[in-house]
Structure formats: C-alpha cells, structure tokens
Design a protein around this motif. Sequence first.
Motif, mmCIF file in Angstrom:
data_model
loop_
_atom_site.group_PDB
_atom_site.id
_atom_site.type_symbol
_atom_site.label_atom_id
_atom_site.label_comp_id
_atom_site.label_asym_id
_atom_site.label_seq_id
_atom_site.Cartn_x
_atom_site.Cartn_y
_atom_site.Cartn_z
ATOM 1 N N THR A 166 1.044 -1.111 0.054
ATOM 2 C CA THR A 166 -0.079 0.019 -0.146
ATOM 3 C C THR A 166 0.652 1.157 -0.018
ATOM 4 N N SER A 167 1.966 1.280 0.760
ATOM 5 C CA SER A 167 2.793 2.528 1.127
ATOM 6 C C SER A 167 3.670 2.776 -0.341
ATOM 7 N N ASN A 168 4.062 1.442 -1.003
ATOM 8 C CA ASN A 168 4.914 1.724 -2.040
ATOM 9 C C ASN A 168 4.064 2.004 -3.215
ATOM 10 N N ALA A 169 2.551 1.729 -3.386
ATOM 11 C CA ALA A 169 1.658 2.111 -4.441
ATOM 12 C C ALA A 169 1.625 3.702 -4.399
ATOM 13 N N VAL A 170 1.662 4.011 -3.114
ATOM 14 C CA VAL A 170 1.199 5.592 -2.910
ATOM 15 C C VAL A 170 2.493 6.277 -3.188
ATOM 16 N N ALA A 171 3.689 5.753 -2.789
ATOM 17 C CA ALA A 171 4.933 6.370 -3.247
ATOM 18 C C ALA A 171 5.110 6.348 -4.792
ATOM 19 N N ARG A 172 4.438 5.552 -5.448
ATOM 20 C CA ARG A 172 4.533 5.461 -6.759
ATOM 21 C C ARG A 172 3.567 6.297 -7.713
ATOM 22 N N GLY A 173 2.779 6.861 -6.889
ATOM 23 C CA GLY A 173 1.734 7.827 -7.409
ATOM 24 C C GLY A 173 0.394 7.271 -7.552
ATOM 25 N N SER A 174 -0.041 6.318 -6.710
ATOM 26 C CA SER A 174 -1.424 5.700 -6.764
ATOM 27 C C SER A 174 -2.307 6.630 -5.604
ATOM 28 N N PHE A 175 -3.517 6.867 -6.031
ATOM 29 C CA PHE A 175 -4.272 7.211 -4.982
ATOM 30 C C PHE A 175 -5.856 6.624 -4.985
ATOM 31 N N GLY A 176 -5.899 5.501 -5.667
ATOM 32 C CA GLY A 176 -7.223 4.627 -5.694
ATOM 33 C C GLY A 176 -7.140 3.407 -6.588
ATOM 34 N N SER A 177 -8.065 2.805 -6.628
ATOM 35 C CA SER A 177 -8.185 1.430 -7.371
ATOM 36 C C SER A 177 -9.358 1.401 -8.371
ATOM 37 N N PRO A 178 -8.966 0.691 -9.432
ATOM 38 C CA PRO A 178 -7.940 0.059 -9.907
ATOM 39 C C PRO A 178 -7.107 1.129 -10.381
ATOM 40 N N THR A 179 -5.594 0.548 -10.030
ATOM 41 C CA THR A 179 -4.466 1.408 -10.668
ATOM 42 C C THR A 179 -3.563 0.076 -11.160
ATOM 43 N N PHE A 180 -3.319 0.554 -12.560
ATOM 44 C CA PHE A 180 -2.307 -0.386 -13.444
ATOM 45 C C PHE A 180 -0.967 0.434 -13.650
ATOM 46 N N TYR A 181 -0.085 -0.325 -13.731
ATOM 47 C CA TYR A 181 1.493 0.088 -14.119
ATOM 48 C C TYR A 181 1.911 -0.725 -15.156
ATOM 49 N N VAL A 182 2.469 0.001 -16.383
ATOM 50 C CA VAL A 182 3.017 -0.583 -17.252
ATOM 51 C C VAL A 182 4.611 -0.032 -17.276
ATOM 52 N N GLY A 183 5.365 -0.879 -16.870
ATOM 53 C CA GLY A 183 6.813 -0.421 -16.557
ATOM 54 C C GLY A 183 6.679 0.560 -15.434
ATOM 55 N N ASP A 184 7.116 1.870 -15.612
ATOM 56 C CA ASP A 184 6.858 2.743 -14.724
ATOM 57 C C ASP A 184 5.594 3.572 -15.059
ATOM 58 N N GLU A 185 4.849 3.458 -15.879
ATOM 59 C CA GLU A 185 3.771 4.393 -16.615
ATOM 60 C C GLU A 185 2.586 3.948 -15.710
ATOM 61 N N ILE A 186 1.920 4.857 -14.825
ATOM 62 C CA ILE A 186 0.656 4.482 -14.153
ATOM 63 C C ILE A 186 -0.770 5.041 -15.000
ATOM 64 N N PHE A 187 -1.533 4.378 -14.801
ATOM 65 C CA PHE A 187 -2.964 4.563 -15.093
ATOM 66 C C PHE A 187 -3.924 4.110 -14.267
ATOM 67 N N PHE A 188 -5.042 5.298 -14.162
ATOM 68 C CA PHE A 188 -6.194 4.941 -13.086
ATOM 69 C C PHE A 188 -7.419 4.807 -13.907
ATOM 70 N N GLY A 189 -8.206 3.537 -13.182
ATOM 71 C CA GLY A 189 -9.561 3.498 -13.514
ATOM 72 C C GLY A 189 -9.822 2.515 -14.717
ATOM 73 N N LYS A 190 -11.126 1.793 -14.642
ATOM 74 C CA LYS A 190 -11.354 0.873 -15.501
ATOM 75 C C LYS A 190 -11.333 1.557 -17.126
ATOM 76 N N ASP A 191 -11.650 2.806 -16.957
ATOM 77 C CA ASP A 191 -11.923 3.462 -18.445
ATOM 78 C C ASP A 191 -10.467 3.818 -19.018
#
Length: 212
Positions: A166-191
């Motif tokens: 949980t803390s690592n996810a926040v450190a990487r930029g996460s703020f909710g769920s679902p969150t996806f990472y492709v390499g270091d690229e972050i994407f949020f939301g089913k849309d």
Amino acid sequence: MAAPLKAEFHFDFGSPNAYLAELALPDIERRTGVKFDYVPVLLGGVYKATGNLSPGESLRGIRNKPEYNALETERFLRRHNITQYRMNPFFPVNTLMLMRGAVAAQFEGLFEPYFRAAYHHMWAEPKKMDDPQVFRDAFLSSGLDIDRIIARAQQDDVKKKLIDNTSNAVARGSFGSPTFYVGDEIFFGKDRLREVEEEIIAQLDARQRKTA
C-alpha cells in the motif's frame, strides 16, 4: 536476456471498478502476451495517505454525475459482455480481512482460487464479507481451505506485506483502485484499459527495436 515487461494490477476487493476492470484483463493478456502481476493493496490506507475519498463519498450531493457514472458502468458491462455483477448491498465493506487473506493466499500458493472466490462473493453473489462468519462460510462454499488462509493472514509477515504494498503504491503515484502500471507508467480507472493495452504494445515494440 531482458526481463519480461512488467504490467501490474493494484486492487482492493472493495472497489467495484477494480472488479469490472479485472474481468477485461484476460483479453488484454491474450492479445499482448503479457501477464499482469496482481498486487493487493488496502484502499482505505491509500485514501488515508492521499486524502482521497471513495466515489460514493465524492459523488454524494452532486447533480447528474452519479447518474452519468452509472451510465458509464452500463456501457462497460455491455462492451465487455459482463453479466456477473451486482452492486453489493452492504457496500462499503471493510476489506482488511479480505486483503490480508489475498496476501496470505499468495504466500500459500492459493491466490487464484482465493481471488476468484473473493470477487464472486463481493460482486457476483454479494455478501457482507467483513462479517467473520459470513466470510468463512462463503469461502468454504467455494471449496477453499479458508481456515489455513485465515491463520496465515494473522502472521506479521502478511500484515507487513500488505502495508508495504500500500505505501509503495502511494509512493509511486497511486491514489485509488484500480491502478495499473506498465513499467513505470501509471494508469487509473477501468476506463483507461485501452491506454494500458496501447502502452504495453508500445513498450513491447520499443524493446523489439532495441534488440533488432
């Protein structure tokens, strides 16, 4: 030889949007050949660390937006031919027990059946999964050795792993769920699943050009 491309799905069983998004992941895996790592996080912890609110709280009292949200969900269900979904009448459910169970199931080599059962009992045949008796009965009905998982979930290494995730996810930029990472690229939301797939393909292509 280069390490395989890392794609991650950060989830909490309490998020209906994470459930719906996950149902679309096997098709992305089939088309791209990349398997997602499933990372359990505690959404309450993410919200607390980021000052975020659940959609239920943030949409309350806003005119038209909740109705539009419901419309988008209907479109998503149709697009991905999802029929096994009902809003949990006990929502929001405290997911601490469920998420510790997910980490314990990973440690015990029981993640896949645990994951499927947990989502089934949260969003296909929804139950009050923060009630210990309901929780145990539900997993027993799905044929899991749930007492083994419950015992493992109480161990310190399981609790620590969920906190670290949980803390690592926040450190990487996460703020909710679902969150996806492709390499270091972050994407949020089913849309954002289309963009997730496009990013996987782009990174695979870039790797191929490097080795060509």
